[in-house]
Design a protein around this motif. Structure first.
Motif, PDB file in Angstrom:
ATOM      1  N   ILE A 831       9.876  45.944  18.989  1.00  0.00           N
ATOM      2  CA  ILE A 831      10.781  45.370  20.000  1.00  0.00           C
ATOM      3  C   ILE A 831       9.973  44.834  21.174  1.00  0.00           C
ATOM      4  O   ILE A 831      10.201  43.717  21.657  1.00  0.00           O
ATOM      5  CB  ILE A 831      11.808  46.436  20.471  1.00  0.00           C
ATOM      6  CG1 ILE A 831      12.744  46.761  19.310  1.00  0.00           C
ATOM      7  CG2 ILE A 831      12.588  45.937  21.682  1.00  0.00           C
ATOM      8  CD1 ILE A 831      13.595  47.987  19.539  1.00  0.00           C
ATOM      9  N   ARG A 850      11.680  35.498  13.653  1.00  0.00           N
ATOM     10  CA  ARG A 850      12.255  36.408  14.647  1.00  0.00           C
ATOM     11  C   ARG A 850      13.544  37.036  14.090  1.00  0.00           C
ATOM     12  O   ARG A 850      13.740  38.255  14.182  1.00  0.00           O
ATOM     13  CB  ARG A 850      12.551  35.657  15.947  1.00  0.00           C
ATOM     14  CG  ARG A 850      13.265  36.500  16.994  1.00  0.00           C
ATOM     15  CD  ARG A 850      13.454  35.736  18.305  1.00  0.00           C
ATOM     16  NE  ARG A 850      12.192  35.543  19.003  1.00  0.00           N
ATOM     17  CZ  ARG A 850      11.697  36.420  19.881  1.00  0.00           C
ATOM     18  NH1 ARG A 850      12.354  37.540  20.165  1.00  0.00           N
ATOM     19  NH2 ARG A 850      10.546  36.185  20.463  1.00  0.00           N
ATOM     20  N   TYR A 854      14.193  41.109  13.524  1.00  0.00           N
ATOM     21  CA  TYR A 854      15.320  41.889  14.046  1.00  0.00           C
ATOM     22  C   TYR A 854      16.144  42.497  12.910  1.00  0.00           C
ATOM     23  O   TYR A 854      16.598  43.636  12.994  1.00  0.00           O
ATOM     24  CB  TYR A 854      16.222  41.010  14.930  1.00  0.00           C
ATOM     25  CG  TYR A 854      15.695  40.843  16.344  1.00  0.00           C
ATOM     26  CD1 TYR A 854      15.469  41.982  17.137  1.00  0.00           C
ATOM     27  CD2 TYR A 854      15.452  39.595  16.896  1.00  0.00           C
ATOM     28  CE1 TYR A 854      14.992  41.840  18.432  1.00  0.00           C
ATOM     29  CE2 TYR A 854      14.981  39.448  18.191  1.00  0.00           C
ATOM     30  CZ  TYR A 854      14.740  40.573  18.957  1.00  0.00           C
ATOM     31  OH  TYR A 854      14.284  40.459  20.231  1.00  0.00           O
ATOM     32  N   MET A 885      20.138  45.312  16.958  1.00  0.00           N
ATOM     33  CA  MET A 885      19.119  44.532  16.258  1.00  0.00           C
ATOM     34  C   MET A 885      19.763  43.472  15.367  1.00  0.00           C
ATOM     35  O   MET A 885      19.363  42.310  15.376  1.00  0.00           O
ATOM     36  CB  MET A 885      18.225  45.450  15.398  1.00  0.00           C
ATOM     37  CG  MET A 885      17.410  46.440  16.207  1.00  0.00           C
ATOM     38  SD  MET A 885      16.219  45.641  17.322  1.00  0.00           S
ATOM     39  CE  MET A 885      16.856  46.083  18.914  1.00  0.00           C
ATOM     40  N   GLN A 888      21.009  40.699  17.499  1.00  0.00           N
ATOM     41  CA  GLN A 888      19.924  39.807  17.943  1.00  0.00           C
ATOM     42  C   GLN A 888      19.561  38.823  16.834  1.00  0.00           C
ATOM     43  O   GLN A 888      19.356  37.639  17.067  1.00  0.00           O
ATOM     44  CB  GLN A 888      18.665  40.626  18.294  1.00  0.00           C
ATOM     45  CG  GLN A 888      18.828  41.540  19.485  1.00  0.00           C
ATOM     46  CD  GLN A 888      18.512  40.806  20.776  1.00  0.00           C
ATOM     47  OE1 GLN A 888      18.460  39.576  20.808  1.00  0.00           O
ATOM     48  NE2 GLN A 888      18.330  41.570  21.856  1.00  0.00           N
ATOM     49  N   SER A 889      19.481  39.388  15.630  1.00  0.00           N
ATOM     50  CA  SER A 889      19.104  38.564  14.485  1.00  0.00           C
ATOM     51  C   SER A 889      20.135  37.452  14.280  1.00  0.00           C
ATOM     52  O   SER A 889      19.788  36.272  14.133  1.00  0.00           O
ATOM     53  CB  SER A 889      19.015  39.457  13.242  1.00  0.00           C
ATOM     54  OG  SER A 889      18.705  38.658  12.118  1.00  0.00           O
TER      55      SER A 889
END
Lengths: 926, 191
Positions: A831, A850, A854, A885, A888-889
């Motif tokens: 992270i 990225r 994530y 996570m 975020q992905s």
């Protein structure tokens, strides 16, 4: 006046001149006293000194011109010597003269050549040398050597000799007049070699081989002439004294070997060299070197220092130099096809490329011991070439030597490094000497010489050090370390020159080429780069700026436009991996436009077609990176069509075969990205077949191996969905190939990236198969590789994202295996790393990484939440983290979708992640 | 006139006499150097340079560059090469100027087209012959000063180079030159 009086006068003169004029009378009164004679002398002298300003300033130039420039000695035409009547003078050297003569006392008129000593030149040493030539000729009876017929002494007691008179043309002009084909030229040249070889067997070195000494009779028989400065190899039968005459002038420096111009003693290797120059000229109608001036000093320096241009390049260069309007002097003289049709040049150039280049350059090597061992061996190699058998000559000079070092053992790499450094050292020494020389030489002349020297230095750097070394070593494993130091030194030198190169296009061209080469070595796309992408772009930009200026200077110069396109491509391609991918695409499009224009102008030029295909593929890749999948496929298909044509008409050309292979694979990838899995697998199979065949033909070629690795990797990717076992098999094959490559060259960045990827793919695959411990192993391997890459090149964002992904993978596998604390540690590190990185938001390449990182973190936290050791609150906390996570992905993917740069195949991925978020929400809601 | 304006033996003797050059094989080198000077001059002339000027000193420089490697066994260093070449240049020019004057006295004919050049050459020829005689007188009184003149005027050498050849200081070389110039000028001005 006596000497003593004069010296007294001199002293007073100097003393008086040191005084101011108004102080002089007093001084002279005092010192001369009553000596009026002395006073008169000194006054006259001082007066004379004042008037003598213009006296003896200029040397008597006109007089010198007259004495030196006057007409030659009147010819002895009409004179009878022995049985021969002199008809006309046909040659004149330093010491001797050659007359055409005929036998006066015979019924049939036989014309002969008679060589006499010039009047006034009859010193003992000249006489000795003259006798010596006669003795040599007497010992050489060969159909291709002008025969000695007779000899004697004139009435004044001077020796002369009578030779067969060869009515023929210089070998180069003969080839021109008869428009001989390449094969005919080579065969003619081999006959001349036979004569030289015969002389060598009789222990005679010619030492002045050049086209004007090789005449071809109307019947096509070459005859070797003029053994005037020939030498007997071993001092035998009283010829010992002759060995001291190594100081004889090289009469024609353009054909003289480096050792000859250095004034060292000459062996048969010198004749091999001179024959090499003759062959060069026969094949290309140019000399192997560019001379700054005809001054012997410059000529000698060029011969000892400058690397010859490859014949195949020389012939092309000559073509591009002789643009419309400029006189095509050399071309028209030689009987080569008209250069306005570039197909012929390309054709001739292609015939020279490879064996013939290597053969000629082997004869022209600077070090005598590295040339052909004998003229016979030289000639035999040409024969082997004509019979299409493998030749002895190997590409490259210095590079070849280094290559042999590298092959022998790894320790020898240190030796290769030393060779490189000494080359660089040599360059600095010459430029320093050049600076020193300016002080001594006349300014304008020195300036020119300095410019020429600079040109040569850069040329040597670019041609010899970078091109030869790089080319020779790059396909060999193990050489990367050697070049790191080279790059540093080379850049220092080039930067210092770049500021002085204005107004000298030739030097600018060489500089641009050198910068580009340095860029290649620092971080070029081909194998063997050092992986310093930012550094490479910096060097490429320098080359680009120079080339833009050159094209602006002359927009008709097609070579300059090609060079410019090349620079755009190099920069563009490298930028794709940085935060400036869209800029990269711009550069690539500029290159494509340049090539489209060029191919439109010269549609039959295969080289240009090949470049055009490459340009299409590069634009295609960039478009694909930026999400224009349909556009990308179009570019790759266009490239494929061009390559199919090229490979079909040149089935043995490895470049075209490689291009065809890469085009198939590019199409495969483009199809796969558009979800056409079957189409992708089909194209991939074609690519693999081509790649495996090519690699089998050239098994030590690291570039082919690397491309093969990629083809296997992709083959695995395409099969992942429908053929899991097959996919793993492809990945493993790729990994095995990578391991081999890396073992041989551990510093090679691209191989390391490939291997890292392969491990990651295998890990992904195994993770899906629930083989967590094996997957952990592969993730760890990949992580280790990428971390090393990042520490080597911190600016490489893609590699940093790769590190994040792999560490997230490691975390996930550890979590599954119950290694809770290490897994948590890995998650936190990942992270932190992802927060540090700011990639280009428009580069889907990096954005996907990225998103993937994530996603992996999300799964890692899920596994941690499910750990039996976790308390309820810990589990909840981890579940919440997992949701974060995944979120975020998904954010990254949604962002890509909104920009229109999301691959179709990624939609399923996005749906999957959305599903995981929903599951987390459900779990958390409980 | 043939290219043997100076016989090889004369050239050899000249070089031996100066002591600038050494070695038993001067007879091998001398014709080389002479021939080289001649060849260079010829190539200069045939290059059709617009100004048609030919600097004797530039010639010596070229000759040096061509011959440096091949004759280096015979002289200590570059400056000694020049010194020998200067001596040769002096004698070649003087010899030619003398022959020229004799020939002129004989024929009296002047090509009108060349009259301007001819006048200049004639002037130079007379000057060189007179200068040479004055220089010989100077050598009787001050050998070193005459050597300085020879090296500077006929060899185009710098004070530092002259200093090296004659083992004196550069200042001395310059003072000798200034004195000799004044002295020679005075001598030549004599009726």
């Amino acid at each position: 006046m006596s000497s003593a009086q004069l010296h007294r006068l001199k002293e007073i003169f100097h003393s008086a001149r040191e005084l101011r004029p108004n102080e002089r009378p007093e001084f002279l009164n005092k010192i001369c006293g009553n000596d009026t004679e002395l006073r008169r002398e000194i006054d006259a002298l001082l007066k004379s000194g004042q008037e003598a300003d213009g006296f003896m300033v200029d040397p008597p130039a006109q007089l010198a011109a007259e004495v030196f420039g006057e007409a030659e000695t009147p010819a002895d035409t009409g004179r009878t010597i022995g049985h021969y009547k002199l008809l006309e003078r046909i040659g004149s050297g330093g010491m001797g003269e050659v007359y055409l003569a005929e036998r006066a006392d015979q019924q049939f008129k036989m014309q002969v050549a008679i060589k006499l000593i010039k009047r006034g030149m009859d010193t003992e040493s000249v006489l000795r040398r003259f006798q010596h030539e006669r003795q040599i000729l007497a010992s050489l009876e060969h159909p291709n050597i002008a025969r000695l017929l007779d000899g004697g002494e004139t009435e004044d007691g001077l020796p002369y000799f009578v030779m067969e008179h060869v009515k023929g043309e210089r070998i180069d002009r003969y080839a021109e007049a008869k428009s001989l084909s390449l094969r005919e030229r080579l065969e003619l040249f081999r006959q001349a070699c036979g004569a030289v070889s015969f002389a060598h067997q009789h222990l005679v070195v010619h030492r002045d081989l050049k086209p004007s000494n090789i005449l071809v009779t109307p019947e096509g028989v070459p005859k070797l002439l003029d053994f005037g400065i020939a030498k007997i190899i071993q001092a035998a039968d009283g010829a010992g004294a002759l060995a001291t005459i190594t100081a004889m002038p090289a009469l024609t420096p353009e054909y003289a070997s480096p050792e000859q111009v250095r004034g060292e003693s000459m062996t048969t290797a010198g004749d091999v060299y001179s024959l090499g120059v003759v062959l060069y000229e026969l094949l290309t109608a140019t000399l192997p070197y560019r001379f700054a001036s005809q001054s012997p000093h410059d000529v000698a320096r060029v011969i000892t220092e400058q690397e010859p241009t490859r014949p195949s390049t020389a012939i092309k260069d000559r073509d591009s130099r002789t643009g419309p309007g400029s006189p095509r002097r050399v071309f028209d003289r030689t009987g080569f096809p008209d250069s306005s049709d570039s197909r012929f040049t390309v054709h001739f150039s292609r015939s020279l490329r490879g064996d013939l280049d290597n053969i000629v350059l082997m004869a022209l090597r600077k070090e005598p011991e590295r040339r052909y061992q004998s003229v016979e061996q030289f000639s035999e190699d040409i024969r082997r070439h004509l019979e299409e058998r493998p030749v002895l000559a190997r590409k490259d000079t210095a590079g070849y030597r280094a290559a042999k070092f590298v092959r022998r053992n790894k320790l020898a790499l240190a030796a290769a490094a030393l060779v490189l450094l000494s080359l660089i050292g040599g360059i600095f020494t010459t430029s320093w000497q050049a600076r020193k020389a300016t002080i001594q030489e006349h300014r304008a002349r020195a300036e020119q010489a300095r410019a020429e020297r600079r040109f040569n230095d850069v040329r040597k750097l670019a041609n010899s050090v970078l091109f030869d070394y790089h080319d020779a070593i790059k396909a060999l494993p193990g050489a990367t370390k050697v070049r790191e130091r080279l790059v540093k030194d080379a850049l220092t030198y080039l930067d210092s020159l770049a500021s002085e190169a204005h107004g000298d296009p030739a030097l600018q061209r060489e500089l641009a080429a050198a910068y580009e080469r340095v860029g290649d070595v620092r971080g070029g796309e081909s194998s063997g780069s050092l992986g310093d992408v930012a550094g490479a772009v910096e060097s490429y930009r320098k080359a680009l700026m120079i080339r833009e200026a050159l094209v602006a200077l002359n927009s008709d110069d097609s070579q300059a436009r090609r060079d410019l396109a090349d620079s755009h491509q190099k920069i563009g391609y490298r930028l794709l991996d940085t935060g400036e991918a869209s800029k990269g695409l711009e550069h690539l499009r500029k290159a494509l436009t340049l090539y489209l224009d060029l191919t439109r102008e010269q549609p039959a030029n295969d080289d240009l077609q090949f470049e055009l295909a490459g340009a299409c593929n590069k634009v295609g890749k960039a478009m694909s990176d930026q999400g224009d999948l349909a556009g990308a496929l179009g570019q790759h298909r266009a490239a494929l069509a061009i390559c199919e044509k090229l490979a079909a008409s040149n089935p043995l050309d490895q470049r075209y075969r490689r291009a065809l292979w890469i085009s198939h694979e590019s199409v495969a990838r483009a199809l796969w990205l558009q979800n056409d899995v079957a189409g992708a697998i089909e194209a991939n199979s074609k690519a693999l077949a081509l790649g495996e065949a090519l690699t089998a033909d050239d098994p030590i070629n690291a570039d082919y191996r690397r491309a093969l690795v990629l083809t296997y990797q992709n083959g695995g990717d395409y099969r992942k969905k429908n053929d899991k076992r097959g996919a793993l098999e492809y990945f493993r094959r790729a990994a095995a190939l990578d391991e081999e490559l890396l073992a041989a060259d551990p510093a090679n960045a691209l191989t390391r990236i490939d291997l890292g990827y392969t491990h990651k793919r295998i890990a992904d695959f195994l993770a899906n198969q629930q083989d967590s411990s094996q997957a952990l192993l592969h993730f760890s391997k990949a992580l280790e590789i990428f971390e090393k890459l990042v520490s080597d090149a911190p600016a490489d964002l893609t590699s940093r994202l790769r590190v994040a992904t792999c560490r997230a993978g490691v975390a996930g596998m550890r979590a599954r295996l119950g290694e809770v604390d290490p897994a948590l540690g890995d998650c936190r590190k990942t992270i932190a790393l992802l927060r540090e990185i700011t990639e280009d938001a428009t580069n889907p390449h990096q954005r996907f990484k990225r998103a993937e990182a994530y996603e992996y973190l999300g799964y890692a936290y899920l596994a941690l939440a499910a750990s039996p050791k976790a308390s309820a609150s810990e589990a909840r906390e981890r579940m919440s983290a997992a949701r974060d996570m995944f979120r975020q992905s998904l954010n990254v993917l949604e962002d890509l979708r909104s920009r229109g740069t999301m691959e179709a195949s990624s939609e399923a991925w996005a749906r999957n992640i959305a599903g995981e978020i929903a599951k987390c929400d459900t779990a958390l809601a409980r | 006139m043939s290219s043997s304006a100076l016989s090889p033996q004369q050239i050899t003797d000249l070089l031996a006499e100066t002591g600038y050059w050494r070695g038993a094989q001067l007879d091998e080198v001398a014709p080389l150097v002479y021939e080289e000077l001649r060849r260079l001059a010829h190539s200069y002339m045939s290059r059709e340079r617009p100004d048609h000027t030919l600097q004797a000193t530039a010639l010596v420089n070229e000759a040096y560059l061509r011959l440096a490697e091949r004759t280096k066994a015979h002289w200590q260093d570059r400056t000694h090469f020049f010194a020998g070449a200067a001596r040769m240049m002096r004698h070649i020019l003087v010899d030619h100027a003398r022959r020229r004057q004799r020939a002129k006295r004989g024929s009296g004919a002047v090509n009108l087209e060349l009259i301007e050049t001819a006048a200049l050459v004639q002037e130079q020829a007379e000057h060189v012959v007179d200068l040479n005689e004055a220089l010989e007188r100077l050598a009787q009184l001050d050998r070193r000063a005459s050597q300085v003149v020879e090296l500077k005027y006929f060899g185009g050498m710098s004070y530092d180079e002259i200093a090296e050849v004659l083992s004196i200081s550069g200042i001395t070389a310059r003072r000798d030159w200034e004195f000799a110039k004044a002295w020679l000028h005075k001598e030549l001005a004599k009726p």
